[in-house]
Design a protein around this motif. Structure first.
Motif, PDB file in Angstrom:
ATOM      1  N   TYR A 113      -6.785  -2.542  21.186  1.00  0.00           N
ATOM      2  CA  TYR A 113      -5.442  -2.579  20.767  1.00  0.00           C
ATOM      3  C   TYR A 113      -4.340  -3.346  20.473  1.00  0.00           C
ATOM      4  N   GLY A 114      -5.448  -4.775  21.068  1.00  0.00           N
ATOM      5  CA  GLY A 114      -4.343  -6.257  19.834  1.00  0.00           C
ATOM      6  C   GLY A 114      -4.022  -6.194  21.339  1.00  0.00           C
ATOM      7  N   LYS A 115      -3.037  -8.391  20.786  1.00  0.00           N
ATOM      8  CA  LYS A 115      -2.630  -8.509  22.205  1.00  0.00           C
ATOM      9  C   LYS A 115      -1.971  -8.403  22.938  1.00  0.00           C
ATOM     10  N   LEU A 116      -1.764  -8.880  24.491  1.00  0.00           N
ATOM     11  CA  LEU A 116      -0.331  -8.224  24.949  1.00  0.00           C
ATOM     12  C   LEU A 116       0.654  -9.756  24.739  1.00  0.00           C
ATOM     13  N   VAL A 117       1.537 -10.360  24.238  1.00  0.00           N
ATOM     14  CA  VAL A 117       2.659 -10.937  24.832  1.00  0.00           C
ATOM     15  C   VAL A 117       3.039 -11.842  26.113  1.00  0.00           C
ATOM     16  N   TRP A 118       2.970 -11.266  27.111  1.00  0.00           N
ATOM     17  CA  TRP A 118       2.445 -11.431  28.196  1.00  0.00           C
ATOM     18  C   TRP A 118       1.645 -10.687  29.389  1.00  0.00           C
ATOM     19  N   LYS A 119       0.994 -11.185  30.225  1.00  0.00           N
ATOM     20  CA  LYS A 119       0.415 -10.691  31.193  1.00  0.00           C
ATOM     21  C   LYS A 119       0.235 -11.026  32.634  1.00  0.00           C
ATOM     22  N   GLY A 120       1.431 -11.994  33.147  1.00  0.00           N
ATOM     23  CA  GLY A 120       2.006 -12.320  34.462  1.00  0.00           C
ATOM     24  C   GLY A 120       0.256 -13.334  35.311  1.00  0.00           C
ATOM     25  N   ALA A 121       0.744 -12.601  36.186  1.00  0.00           N
ATOM     26  CA  ALA A 121      -0.961 -13.703  36.871  1.00  0.00           C
ATOM     27  C   ALA A 121      -2.027 -13.858  35.850  1.00  0.00           C
ATOM     28  N   TRP A 122      -2.056 -12.706  35.561  1.00  0.00           N
ATOM     29  CA  TRP A 122      -3.357 -12.896  34.261  1.00  0.00           C
ATOM     30  C   TRP A 122      -3.731 -13.266  33.520  1.00  0.00           C
ATOM     31  N   MET A 123      -2.538 -14.409  33.029  1.00  0.00           N
ATOM     32  CA  MET A 123      -2.013 -14.398  32.016  1.00  0.00           C
ATOM     33  C   MET A 123      -2.886 -16.644  31.784  1.00  0.00           C
ATOM     34  N   ARG A 124      -3.587 -16.362  30.976  1.00  0.00           N
ATOM     35  CA  ARG A 124      -4.919 -17.599  30.393  1.00  0.00           C
ATOM     36  C   ARG A 124      -4.255 -18.794  29.676  1.00  0.00           C
ATOM     37  N   SER A 125      -3.043 -18.166  28.747  1.00  0.00           N
ATOM     38  CA  SER A 125      -2.951 -18.627  27.188  1.00  0.00           C
ATOM     39  C   SER A 125      -1.948 -18.082  26.415  1.00  0.00           C
ATOM     40  N   TRP A 126      -1.126 -18.481  25.785  1.00  0.00           N
ATOM     41  CA  TRP A 126      -0.558 -17.907  24.824  1.00  0.00           C
ATOM     42  C   TRP A 126      -1.125 -17.478  23.923  1.00  0.00           C
ATOM     43  N   VAL A 127      -0.715 -16.325  23.100  1.00  0.00           N
ATOM     44  CA  VAL A 127      -1.339 -16.264  21.981  1.00  0.00           C
ATOM     45  C   VAL A 127      -0.800 -17.064  20.551  1.00  0.00           C
ATOM     46  N   GLU A 128      -0.008 -17.546  20.109  1.00  0.00           N
ATOM     47  CA  GLU A 128       0.838 -17.910  19.178  1.00  0.00           C
ATOM     48  C   GLU A 128       1.606 -19.031  20.508  1.00  0.00           C
ATOM     49  N   LYS A 129       2.187 -20.234  19.263  1.00  0.00           N
ATOM     50  CA  LYS A 129       2.317 -21.560  19.935  1.00  0.00           C
ATOM     51  C   LYS A 129       3.970 -21.015  20.090  1.00  0.00           C
ATOM     52  N   THR A 130       4.695 -21.762  21.506  1.00  0.00           N
ATOM     53  CA  THR A 130       5.721 -21.955  21.905  1.00  0.00           C
ATOM     54  C   THR A 130       6.054 -22.357  22.954  1.00  0.00           C
ATOM     55  N   THR A 131       8.039 -22.268  23.189  1.00  0.00           N
ATOM     56  CA  THR A 131       8.246 -23.352  23.846  1.00  0.00           C
ATOM     57  C   THR A 131       8.348 -22.939  25.362  1.00  0.00           C
ATOM     58  N   GLN A 132       7.517 -21.897  26.355  1.00  0.00           N
ATOM     59  CA  GLN A 132       7.625 -21.507  27.310  1.00  0.00           C
ATOM     60  C   GLN A 132       7.058 -22.165  28.113  1.00  0.00           C
ATOM     61  N   PRO A 133       6.795 -22.332  29.877  1.00  0.00           N
ATOM     62  CA  PRO A 133       5.275 -22.724  29.863  1.00  0.00           C
ATOM     63  C   PRO A 133       4.598 -21.551  30.579  1.00  0.00           C
ATOM     64  N   LEU A 134       3.095 -22.584  30.953  1.00  0.00           N
ATOM     65  CA  LEU A 134       2.896 -20.938  31.157  1.00  0.00           C
ATOM     66  C   LEU A 134       2.031 -21.762  32.836  1.00  0.00           C
ATOM     67  N   PRO A 135       1.999 -21.266  33.575  1.00  0.00           N
ATOM     68  CA  PRO A 135       2.184 -21.232  35.080  1.00  0.00           C
ATOM     69  C   PRO A 135       0.923 -20.838  35.296  1.00  0.00           C
ATOM     70  N   PRO A 136       0.065 -21.995  36.111  1.00  0.00           N
ATOM     71  CA  PRO A 136      -1.406 -22.162  35.742  1.00  0.00           C
ATOM     72  C   PRO A 136      -1.768 -21.079  36.429  1.00  0.00           C
ATOM     73  N   TYR A 137      -3.011 -21.243  35.469  1.00  0.00           N
ATOM     74  CA  TYR A 137      -4.341 -19.653  36.208  1.00  0.00           C
ATOM     75  C   TYR A 137      -4.546 -19.829  37.337  1.00  0.00           C
ATOM     76  N   HIS A 138      -4.812 -19.096  38.071  1.00  0.00           N
ATOM     77  CA  HIS A 138      -5.570 -19.423  39.220  1.00  0.00           C
ATOM     78  C   HIS A 138      -5.578 -17.736  40.252  1.00  0.00           C
ATOM     79  N   ALA A 139      -6.260 -17.941  41.220  1.00  0.00           N
ATOM     80  CA  ALA A 139      -7.323 -16.826  41.904  1.00  0.00           C
ATOM     81  C   ALA A 139      -5.631 -16.420  42.893  1.00  0.00           C
ATOM     82  N   ALA A 140      -6.023 -15.034  43.561  1.00  0.00           N
ATOM     83  CA  ALA A 140      -5.225 -14.655  43.801  1.00  0.00           C
ATOM     84  C   ALA A 140      -4.579 -15.230  45.164  1.00  0.00           C
ATOM     85  N   ASP A 141      -5.287 -15.700  45.906  1.00  0.00           N
ATOM     86  CA  ASP A 141      -5.155 -16.575  46.959  1.00  0.00           C
ATOM     87  C   ASP A 141      -4.683 -17.430  47.067  1.00  0.00           C
TER      88      ASP A 141
END
Length: 371
Positions: A113-141
């Motif tokens: 169905y297409g890309k989500l803008v934000w996925k929270g803890a599952w977020m690896r990268s932005w779909v398009e350029k943004t000025t907002q910081p991206l929290p580092p992707y890591h495992a749950a523990d």
């Protein structure tokens, strides 16, 4: 164990002090104290507002996965309480994963169905350029080092769902719950104890989206508008765990206040705003001074509305539920005016549409300036 026996056993354990052993602080509450539990997937200005408000007793801070994994959210909550010098408030750890949704299911949904803008803890990268910081992707523990410094406090041994159940039994009709993350903990509490919601005073939650519009002209405001521009009914807190949100919204609360994305589009954590509210030289203000991330004041609006309901300018009474079918609208908000609802368990909610932004800013400044 039969249901009647389980309920008797649960009530006995609750009255004895909790199933898992965390003991509530022995505090005498003034009649004017408002009791509240804050449930969130992080910790920031909204929690500090409530902690510093007069005549408010924060019974506990519950954590859940969403923007951050639960363990990281717990670390932020512990550190936030240290900064506020509120080590008396327990932090109770909640759910790490949604009830049904998962990272793999989200990847599958995006493929269909297409890309989500934000996925929270599952977020690896932005779909398009943004000025907002991206929290580092890591495992749950994994818990990365926090920008505020790492906490020395430890969380309670009690589970968030059982803690909330115990509190509403201990103080029936008196406990408000402010929910600013996914509703997994609330759904678990309701399923464990069908009396849970009915024993609480109210639920005030930040989540959902009706028909928000970009109100400010800043670049950040335009970037955040991407999330609702083509999908006006989609919002992350609900989308991360739609099944939990539906269970929670159908529970028999005495009162539900929904603070959707809509009123937040008039707000922004701008450098100017931060400079104004953090003028005082307090530990919290010193942290807030570094927090000009240009995010809308989502959680802060929910906290402010709970603290002062007169900040609500316009609202609507709607029946609200969530689409839990795995479709293009998975996790979207469903709403009906009186008489149009399907009447299969959805509850009436007071939906906040607009707020008095200048007065809210003044309230935040007043609270953050308190020593």
């Amino acid at each position: 164990m039969k249901l009647a026996s389980f309920k008797h056993f649960t009530r006995a354990c609750l009255l004895a002090g909790g199933l898992i052993g965390a003991i509530a602080p022995s505090v005498v509450h003034a009649e004017t104290d408002r009791m509240v539990i804050f449930d969130d997937d992080g910790f920031a200005l909204a929690q500090w507002m409530v902690l510093k408000a007069p005549h408010v007793k924060v019974l506990g801070i519950a954590t859940v996965s969403g923007d951050f994994w639960q363990k990281e959210a717990t670390a932020y909550a512990l550190r936030g309480l240290e900064i506020a010098n509120r080590k008396d408030v327990p932090v109770v750890q909640g759910a790490t994963y949604p009830l049904v949704n998962s990272e793999k299911l989200t990847d599958k949904w995006e493929a269909l169905y297409g890309k989500l803008v934000w996925k929270g803890a599952w977020m690896r990268s932005w779909v398009e350029k943004t000025t907002q910081p991206l929290p580092p992707y890591h495992a749950a523990d994994v818990v990365p080092d926090l920008p505020w410094g790492n906490p020395t406090l430890k969380p309670s041994a009690e589970n968030a769902a059982m803690f909330m159940i115990r509190m509403v039994h201990q103080y029936p009709g008196q406990v408000s719950i402010i929910e600013c993350g996914p509703m997994t903990n609330l759904a678990l509490a309701q399923k464990l104890d069908p009396e849970f919601a009915s024993l609480a005073k109210e639920l005030v939650y930040m989540g959902g989206s009706l028909n928000p519009r970009q109100k400010l002209t800043s670049p950040a405001s335009a970037q955040f508008a991407r999330e609702f521009g083509n999908s006006p009914r989609r919002e992350f807190n609900i989308r991360f765990d739609p099944e939990a949100a539906s269970i929670t919204m159908r529970a028999p609360w005495k009162r539900i206040v929904m603070v959707p994305v809509d009123p937040s589009t008039e707000t922004e954590m701008s450098a100017e705003f931060v400079k104004d509210i953090a003028a005082a030289d307090t530990p919290i203000a010193r942290i807030v001074k570094r927090s000009a991330n240009n995010f809308p004041l989502w959680d802060e609006t929910a906290a402010a509305v709970w603290l002062d309901p007169s900040l609500i300018r316009t609202s609507a009474d709607l029946y609200v539920d969530v689409n839990t079918m795995f479709s293009a609208q998975y996790g979207d908000i469903l709403s009906w005016s009186e008489g149009y609802q399907p009447d299969v368990g959805e509850q009436k909610e007071k939906v906040v549409l607009t707020i008095d932004v200048p007065r809210m800013k003044a309230l935040i400044k007043d609270l953050i300036s308190k020593p």
